[in-house]
Design an enzyme around this catalytic site. Structure first.
Site, PDB file in Angstrom:
ATOM      1  N   HIS A   1      39.573  34.128  36.889  1.00  0.00           N
ATOM      2  CA  HIS A   1      38.494  33.810  37.821  1.00  0.00           C
ATOM      3  C   HIS A   1      37.214  34.502  37.395  1.00  0.00           C
ATOM      4  O   HIS A   1      37.239  35.485  36.660  1.00  0.00           O
ATOM      5  CB  HIS A   1      38.866  34.220  39.248  1.00  0.00           C
ATOM      6  CG  HIS A   1      39.274  35.647  39.394  1.00  0.00           C
ATOM      7  ND1 HIS A   1      40.540  36.088  39.046  1.00  0.00           N
ATOM      8  CD2 HIS A   1      38.610  36.750  39.821  1.00  0.00           C
ATOM      9  CE1 HIS A   1      40.634  37.380  39.273  1.00  0.00           C
ATOM     10  NE2 HIS A   1      39.470  37.821  39.736  1.00  0.00           N
TER      11      HIS A   1
ATOM     12  N   CYS B   1      38.901  44.534  43.994  1.00  0.00           N
ATOM     13  CA  CYS B   1      38.792  44.215  42.573  1.00  0.00           C
ATOM     14  C   CYS B   1      37.345  43.858  42.266  1.00  0.00           C
ATOM     15  O   CYS B   1      36.555  43.617  43.180  1.00  0.00           O
ATOM     16  CB  CYS B   1      39.731  43.063  42.193  1.00  0.00           C
ATOM     17  SG  CYS B   1      39.288  41.455  42.894  1.00  0.00           S
TER      18      CYS B   1
END
Length: 723
Positions: free
Chosen positions: A66, A232
């Site tokens: 991603h 993250c």
């Protein structure tokens, strides 16, 4: 809102290559072909950079590459079920289910919430089994839309028998997500995740995850309670998957766990009451924990966010063990750890390193503001203003006597001279705070807010005894260590409340400043005298060697600890005001400008070697380099360190050597090309930067050519030609 995924974005049972980056490129092409991104190279470069930082493979044969990218025009999901599977770094082998998440830089909240909800669904066995048994791309689209609550669940539910509520189901209660399942029942393979997805659709993806109050009330009063934070860098996938993985394991073990997800789709903070009631804290993070001081004093287990997905049971067990260990590492009120520091978080070496970097980072604004004001005073009033400023303003022993000029009574002083004197005095006051600020914030980095006052006091003592910046470093570390150790014992509540405000600052100041004044100050002052005498004696070849060393340090890690050490050395000497210190300062500034300017030059003259994203970064690097912001080259160094760093060190060393050899001197500690009018021998200042830039760019392009790597627009041209 447009669809996140369509059948045209799904690839099933095709050989997409053995390398993860080939697969990411194939899915990036799908996104561009559907008009959801403007540049294949831009999207691929951003996805590749993100994948290079952390593996996105997770247990169970799943991967979620991603990225955020300026090339993406709308949030998009692309899915592949490759045959054979592709290795994305998971411990259990290759992945055969890959979801590629491409989000715009300014993705709206609704899209981000849906993307994070998909990531959470991928920890559910029933949903994953349904994806593996899907027969065509539209089945995958229906399953995903069902999991996201966007429709398609009704059709999918006919594909197999429905099951009762599973452990994946959650109910929302007061903004918290509360697992209510009794076991680990999952839907049969081939069935859809519709029933659980309908419930999941009501999740608040940016809240906190906790065990139910009902379940808690039935457990023994000695039940362990944990809190966790997951985060993250992108904040879309791993943040939420780690939260759910930890929550599921905690529920299976009968442990109360509250999780705060600090992701892109929002952040609902844990209440202080919940934190205070916890026995230990888990940080599964690859970025800084926001408001870390809320957890101060709690036993802590900390690892990168991916471990929360891969090894949630181990992290839960370690947290329980830490809660029962009086010697377990505890959260400091001032830490801002990240993944790179996670491995040395509990070591004294790691603690000292981070404290020093904290001190330097907080010190730089003091010296920059002070140094630039002094430089401005030289412009307005000439270099003699440094000797006359106090007399003009009537300042004696750092106090205004009233005998000097004032704004409304200039006397024999011109307005320009008066303003120059004011700028000079203010600038020198700011520079005088350099050592106290360095010491104060080193102590802050070591022990939190209780260390600030002792650190500043130790820094002032270092100034008084002539120990300079070395004394500031030693005094700050002393103050921080003492304050940290004083905060360790568990004390009665009535006494604990006084510790950080009164007792710790008092005792830490007495001990650290006392040691500096009585024992350590004079030896350190002697070392500083020897060092200054050595610098003053440097000329000719020895000055060139010093310039080489400082330049190489500035180019070594581009804003990292080596770079900062060279900058600290230069700025600390600048306060002495001698010519050699100004020459060192000029060499450091010139060397620090080289690498970003070289990356900008390389991407300008040889565009075919670079991707569109790198060319865009190169354009920005012109201004960053000219402004003495070495970090402008970090995107290049991160993507290609084996070529960029050696090139950077060579060119920066050349710039530093030319600068020192030409006796270029800068009274200002920052500013890049914008302080050229303050610099002595400014033509050689600019020439040294130009030479260093050309050398770095040339070495970098040669190394890039030796690699025989066809990247960026070269590869794009080949693809276009082939098609």
């Amino acid at each position: 809102m447009s669809e996140l995924i369509t059948a045209d974005l799904v690839v099933l049972d095709q050989d997409l290559g053995e390398d993860r980056f080939d697969l990411i490129r194939n899915l990036s092409e799908k996104v561009v072909q559907q008009g959801r991104a403007t540049s294949l190279e831009g999207l691929y470069a951003d996805a590749k950079a993100r994948e290079s930082k952390t593996d996105t493979g997770i247990p169970g044969g799943i991967a979620i590459p991603h990225c955020r990218s300026e090339s993406v025009t709308e949030a998009t999901l692309a899915m592949a079920r490759p045959a054979p599977g592709v290795d994305f770094g998971a411990k259990d082998g290759p992945a055969d289910l890959i979801f590629f998440i491409a989000a715009p830089e300014g993705a709206d909240q609704e899209h981000l919430t849906l993307l994070s909800k998909l990531a959470r669904s991928l920890v559910k066995k029933s949903f994953v089994a349904s994806l593996r048994s899907a027969e065509d791309p539209q089945d995958v689209v229906d399953l995903v839309n069902g999991a996201l609550g966007l429709g398609g669940a009704s059709e999918a539910s006919d594909a197999g028998a429905s099951a009762g509520p599973s452990s994946d189901q959650v109910s929302q209660e007061g903004g918290s997500k509360t697992p209510t399942g009794e076991g680990s029942t999952s839907l049969a393979a081939g069935a859809t995740a519709a029933s659980s997805a309908d419930t999941a659709a009501s999740d608040d993806d940016h809240g906190t995850t906790s065990a139910t109050e009902d379940a808690a009330s039935t457990k023994d009063s000695t039940e362990k309670r944990l809190v966790a934070v997951t985060a993250c860098p992108t904040g879309i996938a791993h943040t939420y998957m780690a939260a759910d993985s930890l929550a599921q394991v905690a529920e299976e073990k009968g442990i109360r766990l509250d999780v705060e997800t600090q992701g892109s789709s929002g952040n609902e903070a844990l209440s202080q009451e919940t934190i205070d009631a916890a026995d230990a804290v888990i940080f599964a993070v690859s970025v800084d924990v926001r408001d870390r001081e809320r957890f101060a004093g709690k036993p802590v287990i900390e690892s990168p966010v991916k471990r929360g997905i891969d090894e949630p049971e181990a992290m839960i067990d370690e947290a329980i063990a830490a809660s029962e260990d009086p010697n377990a590492r505890r959260v400091s009120g001032s830490k801002s750890a990240n993944a790179s520091a996670a491995s040395d978080e509990g070591t004294w070496g790691g603690r000292i390193y981070r404290s020093l970097m904290t001190g330097v980072s907080y010190m730089i604004p003091f010296v920059a503001a002070g140094g630039l004001l002094v430089a401005i005073s030289f412009i307005l009033g000439g270099y003699e203003i440094g000797n006359n400023a106090n007399d003009i303003l009537g300042i004696s022993d750092d106090a205004v006597t009233g005998d000097g000029a004032s704004l409304f009574n200039l006397g024999d002083t011109s307005l320009l001279q008066y303003l120059a004197a004011v700028a000079n005095v203010i600038g020198n006051f700011a520079i005088g705070l350099l050592v106290p600020a360095l010491a104060g914030y080193i102590a802050f980095g070591m022990s939190g807010r209780p260390g600030i006052a002792p650190g500043f006091a130790a820094g002032l003592v270092a100034n008084t005894v002539g120990a300079g910046f070395l004394g500031g470093i030693v005094g700050g570390l002393l103050a921080g260590v003492v304050a940290y150790l004083l905060a360790k014992p568990k004390l009665p509540r009535w006494l604990a409340g006084m510790m950080p405000v009164v007792i710790i600052p008092l005792l830490a100041t007495m001990i650290s400043s006392g040691l500096m004044f009585l024992i350590l100050g004079q030896p350190i002052a002697w070392i500083m005298t020897v060092l200054n005498d050595f610098l003053m004696s440097m000329s000719g070849a020895s000055a060139v060697v010093l310039g080489l060393i400082l330049g190489a340090m500035m180019g070594a890690d581009l804003g990292g600890p080596i770079n900062k050490a060279a900058y600290l050395f230069a700025t600390a000497g600048l306060s002495a005001g001698n010519d050699v210190s100004k020459e060192i300062m000029a060499a450091v500034i010139a060397a620090g400008m080289v690498t970003p300017l070289a990356m900008a030059l390389a991407t300008t003259i040889r565009k075919k070697h670079f991707t569109e994203a790198e060319i865009s970064n190169g354009r920005a690097a012109w201004l960053l380099g000219a402004s003495f912001i070495s970090e402008g080259a970090i995107p290049f160094a991160a993507a290609d360190p084996l070529r960029v760093i050696p090139s950077s060190m060579v060119g920066s060393a050349v710039a530093g050597a030319v600068c020192m050899g030409s006796h270029v001197a800068s009274p200002a500690p920052h500013g890049g090309v914008w302080i050229v009018f303050l610099v002595d021998n400014w033509p050689m200042y600019l020439i040294s930067v130009v030479i260093g830039t050309i050398v770095t760019a040339a070495v970098y392009l040669v190394l890039k050519g030796l690699g025989n790597a066809k990247t960026g627009n070269e590869k794009a041209d080949e693809v276009a030609a082939a098609s």
